[in-house]
Design an enzyme around this catalytic site. Structure first.
Site, PDB file in Angstrom:
ATOM      1  N   ILE A  90      48.891  73.650 -26.980  1.00  8.32           N
ATOM      2  CA  ILE A  90      49.978  74.627 -26.997  1.00  8.32           C
ATOM      3  C   ILE A  90      51.006  74.345 -28.081  1.00  8.32           C
ATOM      4  CG2 ILE A  90      49.619  75.075 -24.692  1.00  8.32           C
ATOM      5  CD1 ILE A  90      51.921  73.423 -24.008  1.00  8.32           C
ATOM      6  N   GLY A  91      50.316  73.494 -29.160  1.00  7.19           N
ATOM      7  CA  GLY A  91      51.045  73.181 -30.418  1.00  7.19           C
ATOM      8  C   GLY A  91      51.495  71.783 -30.463  1.00  7.19           C
ATOM      9  N   THR A  92      50.950  71.269 -29.202  1.00 11.18           N
ATOM     10  CA  THR A  92      51.325  69.847 -29.128  1.00 11.18           C
ATOM     11  C   THR A  92      50.441  68.590 -29.728  1.00 11.18           C
ATOM     12  OG1 THR A  92      49.923  69.935 -27.037  1.00 11.18           O
ATOM     13  CG2 THR A  92      52.161  70.073 -26.616  1.00 11.18           C
ATOM     14  N   GLY A 145      55.534  64.896 -23.929  1.00 14.59           N
ATOM     15  CA  GLY A 145      55.998  66.169 -24.432  1.00 14.59           C
ATOM     16  C   GLY A 145      57.416  66.821 -24.103  1.00 14.59           C
ATOM     17  N   GLU A 146      57.778  66.559 -22.975  1.00 12.69           N
ATOM     18  CA  GLU A 146      59.109  66.974 -22.718  1.00 12.69           C
ATOM     19  C   GLU A 146      60.210  66.013 -22.723  1.00 12.69           C
ATOM     20  OE1 GLU A 146      57.974  69.935 -18.963  1.00 12.69           O
ATOM     21  OE2 GLU A 146      56.608  68.275 -19.461  1.00 12.69           O
ATOM     22  N   PHE A 151      55.847  76.059 -23.803  1.00 13.67           N
ATOM     23  CA  PHE A 151      57.083  75.380 -23.190  1.00 13.67           C
ATOM     24  C   PHE A 151      57.125  75.665 -21.617  1.00 13.67           C
ATOM     25  CE2 PHE A 151      58.041  76.678 -27.560  1.00 13.67           C
ATOM     26  CZ  PHE A 151      57.729  75.660 -28.037  1.00 13.67           C
ATOM     27  N   LYS A 164      51.678  57.612 -21.140  1.00 15.25           N
ATOM     28  CA  LYS A 164      52.717  58.131 -19.951  1.00 15.25           C
ATOM     29  C   LYS A 164      53.167  59.611 -20.487  1.00 15.25           C
ATOM     30  CE  LYS A 164      55.796  54.944 -18.716  1.00 15.25           C
ATOM     31  NZ  LYS A 164      56.904  54.049 -18.894  1.00 15.25           N
ATOM     32  N   GLY A 165      52.744  59.968 -21.572  1.00 11.35           N
ATOM     33  CA  GLY A 165      53.185  61.292 -21.705  1.00 11.35           C
ATOM     34  C   GLY A 165      54.713  61.470 -22.457  1.00 11.35           C
TER      35      GLY A 165
END
Ligand code: MOS
Length: 753
Positions: free
Chosen positions: A463-465, A719-720, A237, A716-717
């Site tokens: 990282i878990g993604t 994760g956040e 994170f 475009k991603g």
């Protein structure tokens, strides 16, 4: 790349590392087997500001099994300070007697057993010269300054002051967000093993080359003499993005001892030995016409940082470009206090900065008597208002429409306190989410065998993604193999460099690199197949041939199996090394990745287009009319992030972010003692997070979107982005339920009584 080859990208796939994780075969950094390790325990400062006069170590040394005690007095000259990821200097510990913050590492005890090290650490006595610390905003001695120009930009478009003064409808308000700590389940461990002049470091990391390069600099050794290994990471994170002080301490401990040393710090130490999300304050001014069009946007932010650091996230770079507005003014200030240096935490700029903007937009909708979704529609734009550039793609309103329909927004009664259910006041709120589509440079090696097996080697980070799986999906698709025939090696600095796994940039960076390597393989096989005299594909157009289902195939159906195609170009396996330099980055950026420096093409720094991911969040809250208790029975989010490589793990990212956003609105805050400048709830029982009972129903919709400009694969991603806007949506729903506008997070029962 020829069209019509996409079969696996976009199909849900189970994690290829799932079995290893579930069966315990996956080795996290501190699980790695090293010979005869000694154990380290950290001694941390009990004051927040001052100097160390001296240590009394006799009692600690007398504990059976104690091997060494490191302090600045005996090892301070052996390393330089760590270089933080961004923002100048940091608080560090090794080189002097200075105490910058509570919980700073001031000594390291090494012993034969963890228990002996811990016992001895508790017997270390320290004489301090203590000074009164400043804890936070408004504390005596806290120093405010305007953020120095550097990595981040302020925007001055038009004349926001005049436009605000003249606007018939206005919002002018102040907002605040608290300190928060990421608490990944895996602790902040470090294990160091020397073999002559070579050092192996096992540490969970979002940037193995960054750790290698920075540690080499600290220890004055060659980066090539350091091998960083981080095959599995139990959550990050942002907390494992930059190097922290502990790594050099443990490397030095292992060198002095001539024996591997392992550090497994405690949970509470994790609050002060690594980074965290800074506390922020905001002043927002919005001006609008009577039909809701924005005429002025001013956003000034304040962020707490440590004494020496310039670290800041400057989320005004996002808030300045969410809505069409001809007059924009942004400014960011930092406030130095006696704290550890903050750092990345999921959507570092957007989580705290979109909160005030999206609450202010809700307040503006109320002032205008307008539906909050319609207010966003009136101010939607395909041009970046801060720069005038086009968006490479932008599906904000599609997200609102899909999530709103699913949520049932149409039947909302706009009046506050109007939707009661017995003792419960029901409220519906919404907010926008936005996050830059970033991408980093990446190198990769892909090897194809005549048996139709492929190996992908890349210093990426899972990282878990789900990074292992998206790499396998991309290679499988582009080489025409089943996913099970692809093995992925990542998480080590012996592999081709792949930059930092952060900023929601990693999937775009690493998958585009793999696609590029696979395309080189396809080209080599295709060219050899068409120039031969005797093959099934002789004389064909090489550019039209694709690798599919274990063969090289023409559009008309001619084919040659992989073994035959491969035998023309190699006697054994075909190995291709490729580097992907994203649009907008110089060729040297790949060298920077190898050197361990951060290098990323940002959604708001490209010259040809602004590349951003958008989303919409809808939340229902129920507030008990007598007790003020707030529940969130359901939330619906929709996100448009270009190509979704693996919808299964993408969906998990989105709902995980949304749940965290509920926590950010209602639960999460690191409390600090204003006198001692010490975190008081530095554990998992008193640091509140939402659990299952707090979040009954969360839905995430992945809105189809195609973006041919952002990068070759159109990724475009996301994760956040799932966390962004949730805090505001909850807050807006609480207003709708109760008529109370809470502008400081987290929202507590006492705010609603
Ligand atoms: Mo993420 S907070 O950018 O590691």
């Amino acid at each position: 790349m020829p069209d019509g080859t996409q079969t696996m990208i976009g199909q849900p796939a189970l994690r290829i590392d799932g079995r290893a994780k579930l069966t315990g075969r996956a080795r996290y950094a501190s699980d790695e087997v090293v010979p005869n390790p000694a154990h380290a325990f950290l001694v941390t400062s009990s004051i927040a500001r001052g100097r160390i006069r001296g240590f009394h170590l006799d009692q600690a040394r007398a504990v059976p099994g104690v091997l060494d005690i490191l302090t600045h007095e005996n090892v301070g000259g052996e390393a330089e300070k760590p270089k933080p990821m961004a923002g100048g200097d940091t608080t560090s510990t090794l080189e002097s007697d200075r105490v910058w913050h509570d919980g700073q590492i001031i000594a390291v005890v090494v012993a034969d057993s963890f228990e002996a090290a811990r016992e001895a650490a508790h017997k270390v006595r320290v004489d301090y010269e203590a000074e009164r610390p400043s804890a936070t905003f408004g504390s005596p001695g806290a120093e405010e300054e305007v953020r120095k120009a550097g990595e981040h930009k302020d925007y001055h478009v038009g004349d926001a002051e005049a436009a605000f003064a003249a606007a018939p409808f206005k919002v002018d308000a102040r907002y605040g967000t608290p300190t928060q700590h990421h608490n990944p389940i895996e602790l902040f461990t470090t294990t160091c093993v020397w073999n002559g002049s070579k050092l192996t470091v096992y540490e969970p990391s979002q940037f193995v080359y960054g750790l290698r390069g920075n540690l080499a600099q600290q220890l004055h050794i060659e980066p090539g003499d350091i091998h960083v290994i981080s095959r599995y990471v139990g959550g990050a994170f942002g907390s494992r993005g930059g190097i922290t002080a502990r790594t050099a301490w443990i490397a030095i401990a292992a060198r002095r001892l001539g024996r591997p040393v392992r550090l497994v710090p405690t949970r509470d130490q994790g609050f002060t030995i690594v980074t965290y999300r800074a506390e922020t304050r905001h002043h927002i001014q919005l001006g609008a016409t009577s039909d809701g069009r924005l005429t002025a946007l001013r956003h000034e932010g304040w962020e707490v940082t440590s004494r020496p650091s310039q670290y800041n996230v400057s989320g005004t770079e996002t808030t300045a470009r969410v809505y069409a507005c001809p007059n924009i003014l942004t400014k960011v200030n930092i406030v130095h206090a006696d704290r550890n240096t903050p750092g990345f935490m999921r959507a570092p700029p957007e989580t705290p900065y979109m909160f005030p903007l999206e609450v202010a937009m809700d307040e503006l909708a109320v002032a205008l008597g307008m539906d909050p979704v319609e207010l966003r529609r009136v101010n939607d734009t395909m041009r970046d208002p801060a720069t005038g550039l086009e968006y490479s793609s932008r599906s904000l309103m599609e997200c609102y429409d899909q999530a709103g329909a699913r949520f049932g927004w149409k039947s909302r009664d706009p009046a506050p306190r109007s939707m009661r259910d017995g003792d419960w006041l029901v409220g519906w709120g919404c907010a926008s989410a936005a996050y830059p589509a970033n991408i980093g440079p990446a190198a990769v090696r892909v090897t194809l065998t005549p048996e139709g097996r492929a190996r992908v080697q890349i210093a990426a980070h899972d990282i878990g993604t789900g990074a292992y799986t998206v790499l396998a999906i991309t290679a499988a698709e582009r080489l025409g193999l089943p996913i099970e025939h692809v093995t992925v090696e990542l998480g080590g600095s012996e592999l081709p460099a792949a930059g930092l796994a952060a900023g929601s940039s990693h999937t775009a960076g690493i998958c585009n690199a793999v696609a590029k390597a696979c395309e080189e393989i396809r080209q080599k096989l295709a060219l050899a197949a068409v120039v031969t005299n005797d093959g099934a594909l002789s004389g064909q157009d090489a550019s039209a041939l694709v690798l599919r289902e274990g063969a090289l195939r023409s559009p008309a159906g001619a084919k040659e199996d992989l073994r035959a195609a491969l035998s023309r170009v190699t006697g054994g396996v075909l190995e291709v090394y490729a580097e992907n330099i994203p649009q907008g980055l110089p060729r040297e950026s790949i060298g920077k990745a190898y050197a361990g420096q951060m290098s990323m093409s940002r959604g708001h720094s490209r010259q040809d287009a602004t590349t951003y991911t958008f989303g919409a969040q809808f939340v229902e809250v129920r507030v008990h009319s007598r007790t003020g208790e707030v529940r969130v029975p359901r939330a619906v989010g929709a996100f448009a992030a270009g190509t979704i490589v693996n919808p299964l793990t993408a969906h998990s990212q989105c709902i995980g972010g949304m749940i965290w956003g509920i926590g950010a609105a209602l639960h999460e805050a690191t409390e600090i003692d204003p006198n001692a400048a010490r975190y008081v709830n530095d554990n998992l029982s008193e640091y509140l997070i939402p659990v299952n009972a707090d979040v009954p129903q969360v839905e995430a919709i992945l809105v189809p979107e195609r973006d041919d400009r952002v990068n070759p694969l159109g990724i475009k991603g996301l994760g956040e982005i799932g966390i962004v806007g949730m805090n505001a949506a909850v807050c807006n729903a609480v207003w709708h339920a109760t008529g109370r506008r809470i502008r400081e997070l987290p929202i507590r029962i006492e705010d609603l009584l």
